[in-house]
Design an enzyme around this catalytic site. Structure first.
Site, PDB file in Angstrom:
ATOM      1  N   ASP A 102       2.179   1.531   1.040  1.00 14.06           N
ATOM      2  CA  ASP A 102       2.245   2.331   2.264  1.00 14.06           C
ATOM      3  C   ASP A 102       3.455   3.262   2.233  1.00 14.06           C
ATOM      4  O   ASP A 102       4.423   3.020   1.503  1.00 14.06           O
ATOM      5  CB  ASP A 102       2.372   1.421   3.491  1.00 14.06           C
ATOM      6  CG  ASP A 102       1.145   0.542   3.689  1.00 14.06           C
ATOM      7  OD1 ASP A 102       0.065   0.908   3.195  1.00 14.06           O
ATOM      8  OD2 ASP A 102       1.292  -0.517   4.318  1.00 14.06           O
TER       9      ASP A 102
HETATM   10  N1  URA Z   1       0.576  -4.664   1.881  1.00 12.12           N
HETATM   11  C1  URA Z   1       0.876  -3.820   2.899  1.00 12.12           C
HETATM   12  O1  URA Z   1       0.629  -4.130   4.054  1.00 12.12           O
HETATM   13  N2  URA Z   1       1.443  -2.645   2.585  1.00 12.12           N
HETATM   14  C2  URA Z   1       1.761  -2.273   1.328  1.00 12.12           C
HETATM   15  O2  URA Z   1       2.287  -1.188   1.130  1.00 12.12           O
HETATM   16  C3  URA Z   1       1.454  -3.170   0.295  1.00 12.12           C
HETATM   17  C4  URA Z   1       0.863  -4.357   0.601  1.00 12.12           C
END
Ligand code: URA
Length: 237
Positions: A102
């Site tokens: 993310d």
């Molecule tokens: N899980 C998440 O919620 N976000 C990420 O970036 C990676 C794994």
């Protein structure tokens, strides 16, 4: 092969761009200055550009310490992508991120042009473990560790067994085998917490190189690439 193919495979651009490079920069192949892209070289030729050696390694694996605020995509109209953090010629070689983190997640992101291995690394069937350091707010349910170990029901799917380790002061580590959208955040939410900080520190057999500051990258070495490929075949995961 022709020198222009050699350089094209390494991301130095179109035939026209390579012709320009040969005119403007000093390209030496096996000790001889070369200006014509039709000259023959081999995979083992010693090639340099302006004195810097260029190895024929068309398969590229990079480890990036992804910083916050950058999105994991190859293109985006509005935001900086992780591709802006690596040299452009890698994009020309087809290097793309392996899965995604993310925008606000930091840590270990692999990039490669080996689509087959990348696919295997991300496939839930591959069972390759990714380990996250998590900061959270809230109080997790008492049986959080056991529920993760059994596989956590997120409503639309049940996760593969995951390893949750609770640490002091609203911190934990979570090792998961899939990489579904927002998976760690959703898992913490299902356990009563809200993620406030998330960083990936391990991908299969590889740990984030601590010498890389956020935004920095390096090539993987042969041993690391072999370990990753072994992980997709059921080696250390
Ligand atoms: N899980 C998440 O919620 N976000 C990420 O970036 C990676 C794994």
């Amino acid at each position: 092969m022709r020198l222009e193919k050699y350089l094209h495979d390494l991301g130095y651009g179109s035939r026209k761009e390579i012709a320009r490079l040969l005119r403007q920069r000093e390209v030496v192949a096996d000790g001889v200055r070369v200006k014509n892209g039709a000259e023959q070289v081999s995979e083992t030729s010693a090639v340099s550009i302006d004195g810097e050696a260029v190895a024929y390694e068309p398969e590229v694996w990079l480890m990036l310490h992804k910083p916050q605020g950058v999105i994991t995509a190859t293109k985006d109209r509005d935001h900086e992508t992780v591709m802006a953090l690596i040299p452009e010629r890698y994009a020309r070689m087809g290097v793309v991120p392996v899965g995604r983190l993310d925008k606000d997640t930091t840590g270990l992101l692999l990039l490669t042009n080996d689509g087959q291995t990348a696919h295997r690394l991300m496939s839930p069937k591959g069972h390759v473990t990714k380990v996250y350091d998590v900061g959270y707010e809230g109080v997790l349910v008492e049986d959080a560790v056991a529920r993760c170990a059994e596989g956590l029901d997120l409503g639309d799917f049940v996760t593969a067994p995951a390893t949750l380790e609770l640490l002091e002061g609203g911190h934990c580590t979570l090792a998961i085998r899939e990489g579904k959208y927002h998976q760690v955040k959703r898992m913490l939410h299902a356990l009563g917490g809200v993620v406030t900080a998330l960083s990936r520190r391990q991908f299969g057999p590889l740990a984030l190189d601590e010498t890389l500051a956020p935004g920095q990258w390096r090539r993987l070495n042969d041993e690391e690439i072999c370990a990753l490929k072994a992980a997709t075949r059921g080696g250390q995961r």
